[in-house]
Design a protein around this motif. Structure first.
Motif, PDB file in Angstrom:
ATOM      1  N   ILE A 235       0.831  -1.198   0.000  1.00 47.70           N
ATOM      2  CA  ILE A 235       0.000   0.000   0.000  1.00 47.70           C
ATOM      3  C   ILE A 235       0.868   1.251   0.000  1.00 47.70           C
ATOM      4  CG2 ILE A 235      -1.520   1.385   1.498  1.00 47.70           C
ATOM      5  CD1 ILE A 235      -2.866  -1.245   2.312  1.00 47.70           C
ATOM      6  N   ASN A 236       1.907   1.236   0.817  1.00 45.62           N
ATOM      7  CA  ASN A 236       2.822   2.374   0.895  1.00 45.62           C
ATOM      8  C   ASN A 236       3.563   2.578  -0.424  1.00 45.62           C
ATOM      9  OD1 ASN A 236       4.272   4.445   2.527  1.00 45.62           O
ATOM     10  ND2 ASN A 236       6.031   3.115   2.131  1.00 45.62           N
ATOM     11  N   GLU A 237       4.030   1.474  -1.029  1.00 45.05           N
ATOM     12  CA  GLU A 237       4.739   1.564  -2.310  1.00 45.05           C
ATOM     13  C   GLU A 237       3.838   2.115  -3.413  1.00 45.05           C
ATOM     14  OE1 GLU A 237       7.243  -1.320  -5.415  1.00 45.05           O
ATOM     15  OE2 GLU A 237       6.639  -2.076  -3.447  1.00 45.05           O
ATOM     16  N   LEU A 238       2.564   1.771  -3.324  1.00 48.84           N
ATOM     17  CA  LEU A 238       1.614   2.214  -4.346  1.00 48.84           C
ATOM     18  C   LEU A 238       1.226   3.680  -4.165  1.00 48.84           C
ATOM     19  CD1 LEU A 238      -0.054   1.254  -6.779  1.00 48.84           C
ATOM     20  CD2 LEU A 238      -1.776   0.408  -5.170  1.00 48.84           C
ATOM     21  N   GLY A 239       1.468   4.222  -2.985  1.00 46.23           N
ATOM     22  CA  GLY A 239       1.131   5.619  -2.732  1.00 46.23           C
ATOM     23  C   GLY A 239      -0.263   5.825  -2.184  1.00 46.23           C
ATOM     24  N   LEU A 240      -0.858   4.780  -1.633  1.00 47.99           N
ATOM     25  CA  LEU A 240      -2.168   4.918  -1.017  1.00 47.99           C
ATOM     26  C   LEU A 240      -2.035   5.513   0.385  1.00 47.99           C
ATOM     27  CD1 LEU A 240      -3.768   1.482  -2.026  1.00 47.99           C
ATOM     28  CD2 LEU A 240      -3.998   3.689  -3.185  1.00 47.99           C
ATOM     29  N   ASP A 241      -3.171   5.981   0.915  1.00 47.46           N
ATOM     30  CA  ASP A 241      -3.162   6.606   2.242  1.00 47.46           C
ATOM     31  C   ASP A 241      -3.358   5.603   3.371  1.00 47.46           C
ATOM     32  OD1 ASP A 241      -2.922   9.215   1.158  1.00 47.46           O
ATOM     33  OD2 ASP A 241      -5.081   9.257   0.764  1.00 47.46           O
ATOM     34  N   GLY A 242      -3.950   4.446   3.067  1.00 49.42           N
ATOM     35  CA  GLY A 242      -4.201   3.486   4.134  1.00 49.42           C
ATOM     36  C   GLY A 242      -5.103   2.361   3.710  1.00 49.42           C
TER      37      GLY A 242
END
Length: 272
Positions: A235-242
């Protein structure tokens, strides 16, 4: 007669071990059916028997022999696969029961297996959530980073999308960003969907979140949504918030590590 035990049909991962530990802590007896080449060897500290794929008949006999009136089915493997590889006679009979629904999704197949075990073997299936309360999702924020108002506004769309793919028995999760459903989960699972989204990343993804919910048609005693630290890293690598999960209807594997990582990366974990 020996004391009543709670049986565990153990797939892969750490959750079968956690279930066994909590059963023992509650002063109950446990007996584990472990699958060769799949189940974590840490289960060997509990009463257990190793079997190969497809030996569902042997598994049921062992559960009966060990006076297991209840059975927890837990682990990361796709349960139907157990019955198609070198099935014993009982597994073969179950295979014929499943043959007519072979083109349907996991939820229908698993419900058929549950019905067969409960009605033919007379062992009650109980949910792993009864023994994993400490890692069940709870309502609201679990992290220092709060969910954004833009993400709150997109939750209705997220739920609607999950209901649609859930009713079609194709998946439990999707990614929502800027008012759009970007990608939905298929039979390959959540991490595969996230890897695919990273590989095909486009300008439509700017913030947003992953949501994962049980399928409306599934039996929640088996296959509740599960997320782990690797899910958060993707999720972090994809740039999502959570990530958004349903209250009491998702497991957080390594919950403390997940919260610590989310706080470090300013990600939210939010329960609806």
């Amino acid at each position: 007669m020996s004391l009543e035990r709670i049986g565990i049909y153990a797939g892969n991962g750490i959750l079968p071990v956690k279930v066994a530990e909590n059963i023992v802590k509650s002063n109950k007896k446990v007996f584990i059916i472990a699958i060769k080449g799949l189940t974590d060897r840490n289960i060997e500290k509990f009463p257990h028997q190793w079997i190969r794929f497809g030996q569902i008949g042997l598994a049921m006999k062992l559960l009966k022999k060990n006076n297991c009136k209840k059975l927890v089915i837990i682990g990361g493997a796709k349960i139907p696969n157990f019955f198609f590889l070198f099935p014993d006679f009982f597994g073969l009979k179950l295979f014929f029961s499943l043959f007519t629904i072979r083109k349907r999704g996991d939820a229908e197949i698993i419900k058929t297996i549950i019905s067969y075990i409960e009605n033919k073997v007379e062992i009650e299936i109980v949910g792993a959530d009864n023994f994993l309360e400490e890692i069940l999702m709870t309502k609201g924020n679990l992290t220092n980073t709060y969910i954004k108002s833009s993400n709150i506004n997109d939750i209705d769309l997220a739920i609607k999308t999950c209901l649609e793919i859930g009713n079609s028995d194709t998946g439990q999760a999707c990614i929502i960003s800027n008012g759009k459903a970007i990608i939905v989960e298929d039979i390959n699972g959540t991490d595969f969907m996230l890897y695919k989204a990273i590989k095909e990343k486009n300008r439509e993804i700017s913030g947003g979140f992953l949501i994962k919910m049980p399928k409306p048609i599934q039996d929640n005693r088996v296959d509740l949504p599960t997320v782990g630290l690797n899910t958060l890293k993707l999720i972090n690598e994809l740039g999502l918030d959570g990530i958004v999960l349903e209250d009491k209807k998702a497991f957080l594997v390594d919950k403390e590590k997940m919260i610590e990582y989310a706080n470090q990366k300013n990600l939210f974990i939010y329960g609806i």
